[in-house]
Design an enzyme around this catalytic site. Sequence first.
Site, PDB file in Angstrom:
ATOM      1  N   CYS A 129       0.778  -1.173  -0.028  1.00 31.47           N
ATOM      2  CA  CYS A 129      -0.008  -0.013   0.188  1.00 31.47           C
ATOM      3  C   CYS A 129       1.030   1.369  -0.077  1.00 31.47           C
ATOM      4  O   CYS A 129       0.550   2.173  -0.617  1.00 31.47           O
ATOM      5  CB  CYS A 129      -0.787  -0.125   1.221  1.00 31.47           C
ATOM      6  SG  CYS A 129      -2.027  -1.395   1.018  1.00 31.47           S
ATOM      7  N   THR A 130       1.938   1.261   0.693  1.00 28.80           N
ATOM      8  CA  THR A 130       2.631   2.410   0.625  1.00 28.80           C
ATOM      9  C   THR A 130       3.513   2.616  -0.624  1.00 28.80           C
ATOM     10  O   THR A 130       3.387   3.792  -1.133  1.00 28.80           O
ATOM     11  CB  THR A 130       3.946   2.050   1.939  1.00 28.80           C
ATOM     12  OG1 THR A 130       3.325   2.061   3.025  1.00 28.80           O
ATOM     13  CG2 THR A 130       4.935   3.216   1.813  1.00 28.80           C
TER      14      THR A 130
END
Length: 134
Positions: free
Chosen positions: A25-26
């Site tokens: 996600c990052t």
Amino acid sequence: MTKLSDHRGKVVVLLFYPGDETPICTRQMCSVRDRWDDYTATGAEVVGISSDSVDSHRKFAEHHNLPLRLLSDSDGAVSKVYGARSLIPGKVARSVFVIDAQGMLRYSDVRPLGLFKPKDDATITAIRSAQQGG
């Protein structure tokens, strides 16, 4: 509260992701950040959505200097409407939805396992297609 109807007349991109500060996600949100000029050049409204809290989103956005608005879908209602449900209970699927200026869904990419992030080029192409009515 943010409503899709508030953005009628503009292409809207919903970027669902499982959680703040997780590795994939990052990378996904930082990739959007790194291509932000390309996204803003389209004129589309781009937002990230996960089940994390507003406070978690604020910290995540500050930590990674994310330019896009992050929305909390803590009860899963929005992800349920779009079918962006993960195989992991309580999480949203990594997904992209492009909605045209008339409110019609023009593109979707749902990844229930979420092991790979969507390609920015595909999303930007989908935005341009939605702007042209395709």
